[in-house]
Design a protein around this motif. Structure first.
Motif, PDB file in Angstrom:
ATOM      1  N   VAL A 186       0.866  -1.167   0.000  1.00  0.00           N
ATOM      2  CA  VAL A 186       0.000   0.000   0.000  1.00  0.00           C
ATOM      3  C   VAL A 186       0.905   1.218   0.000  1.00  0.00           C
ATOM      4  N   TYR A 187       0.846   1.997  -1.069  1.00  0.00           N
ATOM      5  CA  TYR A 187       1.753   3.122  -1.227  1.00  0.00           C
ATOM      6  C   TYR A 187       1.075   4.416  -0.796  1.00  0.00           C
ATOM      7  N   GLY A 188       1.765   5.225  -0.021  1.00  0.00           N
ATOM      8  CA  GLY A 188       1.310   6.573   0.308  1.00  0.00           C
ATOM      9  C   GLY A 188       0.211   6.620   1.344  1.00  0.00           C
ATOM     10  N   SER A 189      -0.130   7.829   1.701  1.00  0.00           N
ATOM     11  CA  SER A 189      -1.173   8.079   2.679  1.00  0.00           C
ATOM     12  C   SER A 189      -2.485   8.360   1.958  1.00  0.00           C
ATOM     13  N   HIS A 190      -3.532   7.665   2.328  1.00  0.00           N
ATOM     14  CA  HIS A 190      -4.807   7.809   1.635  1.00  0.00           C
ATOM     15  C   HIS A 190      -5.668   8.924   2.205  1.00  0.00           C
ATOM     16  N   LEU A 191      -5.412   9.329   3.455  1.00  0.00           N
ATOM     17  CA  LEU A 191      -6.113  10.437   4.102  1.00  0.00           C
ATOM     18  C   LEU A 191      -7.626  10.260   4.100  1.00  0.00           C
ATOM     19  N   SER A 192      -8.090   9.035   4.145  1.00  0.00           N
ATOM     20  CA  SER A 192      -9.521   8.711   4.178  1.00  0.00           C
ATOM     21  C   SER A 192     -10.284   9.325   3.004  1.00  0.00           C
ATOM     22  N   ARG A 193      -9.685   9.296   1.831  1.00  0.00           N
ATOM     23  CA  ARG A 193     -10.303   9.853   0.634  1.00  0.00           C
ATOM     24  C   ARG A 193     -10.104   8.912  -0.543  1.00  0.00           C
ATOM     25  N   THR A 194     -10.956   9.086  -1.560  1.00  0.00           N
ATOM     26  CA  THR A 194     -10.771   8.337  -2.793  1.00  0.00           C
ATOM     27  C   THR A 194      -9.632   8.980  -3.578  1.00  0.00           C
ATOM     28  N   GLU A 251      -0.834  18.400   9.750  1.00  0.00           N
ATOM     29  CA  GLU A 251       0.524  17.904   9.553  1.00  0.00           C
ATOM     30  C   GLU A 251       0.566  16.757   8.550  1.00  0.00           C
ATOM     31  N   SER A 252      -0.419  15.868   8.606  1.00  0.00           N
ATOM     32  CA  SER A 252      -0.409  14.720   7.695  1.00  0.00           C
ATOM     33  C   SER A 252      -0.587  15.159   6.244  1.00  0.00           C
ATOM     34  N   LYS A 253      -1.458  16.135   5.986  1.00  0.00           N
ATOM     35  CA  LYS A 253      -1.629  16.636   4.619  1.00  0.00           C
ATOM     36  C   LYS A 253      -0.366  17.344   4.143  1.00  0.00           C
ATOM     37  N   ALA A 254       0.241  18.115   5.014  1.00  0.00           N
ATOM     38  CA  ALA A 254       1.438  18.865   4.643  1.00  0.00           C
ATOM     39  C   ALA A 254       2.599  17.937   4.306  1.00  0.00           C
ATOM     40  N   LYS A 255       2.749  16.847   5.057  1.00  0.00           N
ATOM     41  CA  LYS A 255       3.831  15.909   4.796  1.00  0.00           C
ATOM     42  C   LYS A 255       3.662  15.237   3.436  1.00  0.00           C
ATOM     43  N   VAL A 256       2.430  14.955   3.045  1.00  0.00           N
ATOM     44  CA  VAL A 256       2.181  14.320   1.754  1.00  0.00           C
ATOM     45  C   VAL A 256       2.421  15.319   0.619  1.00  0.00           C
ATOM     46  N   VAL A 257       1.968  16.559   0.802  1.00  0.00           N
ATOM     47  CA  VAL A 257       2.045  17.562  -0.258  1.00  0.00           C
ATOM     48  C   VAL A 257       3.468  18.082  -0.447  1.00  0.00           C
ATOM     49  N   LYS A 258       4.302  17.989   0.578  1.00  0.00           N
ATOM     50  CA  LYS A 258       5.659  18.529   0.513  1.00  0.00           C
ATOM     51  C   LYS A 258       6.452  17.947  -0.664  1.00  0.00           C
ATOM     52  N   GLY A 259       6.384  16.653  -0.864  1.00  0.00           N
ATOM     53  CA  GLY A 259       7.086  16.029  -1.981  1.00  0.00           C
ATOM     54  C   GLY A 259       6.511  16.415  -3.328  1.00  0.00           C
TER      55      GLY A 259
END
Length: 127
Positions: free
Chosen positions: A5-13, A38-46
């Motif tokens: 399972v790759y990446g963070s899904h953030l409870s979204r499609t 923080e979780s959204k920011a960490k994903v968006v940073k890359g």
């Protein structure tokens, strides 16, 4: 189990994540700083790093316009952000924790672009 399972899904499609990431990046380019979890920011940073690196390459406008739909954000990236980045090759953003959100206790961060700004000389003399 989280096998393959790759990446963070953030409870979204996948469509919702794509829209969320695109709007966060567009707002970051427009306002130079956003406040998010923080979780959204960490994903968006890359993703921000990838978009800026692509924008620095040749023929950047066509490649970037497929992801960034807002014309103002695209213009701000090409005319405002890129000239201020200088020779920086990566690490275009910084995350600073600002505390927990009142409603659910989620950790909030201030995500901002690291633009080269003129150095302010110190008023004290070195010894």
């Amino acid at each position: 189990m989280r096998h393959n399972v790759y990446g963070s899904h953030l409870s979204r499609t996948s469509e919702q994540r794509y829209s969320l990431f695109r709007s966060l990046i567009e707002n970051l380019l427009l306002y130079k700083s956003i406040r998010t979890t923080e979780s959204k920011a960490k994903v968006v940073k890359g993703l921000v790093d990838r978009v800026i690196v692509q924008a620095k390459a040749k023929n950047h406008r066509a490649a970037i316009s497929t992801f960034i739909k807002d014309k103002k954000a695209l213009d701000e990236l090409t005319k405002g952000v890129l000239p201020k980045l200088g020779t920086r090759k990566s690490g275009f953003t910084s995350l600073v924790r600002v505390g927990q959100r009142k409603g659910d206790g989620a950790m909030m961060v201030r995500m901002s672009l690291l633009l080269n700004q003129p150095m302010v000389e110190s008023t004290t003399k070195p010894k």
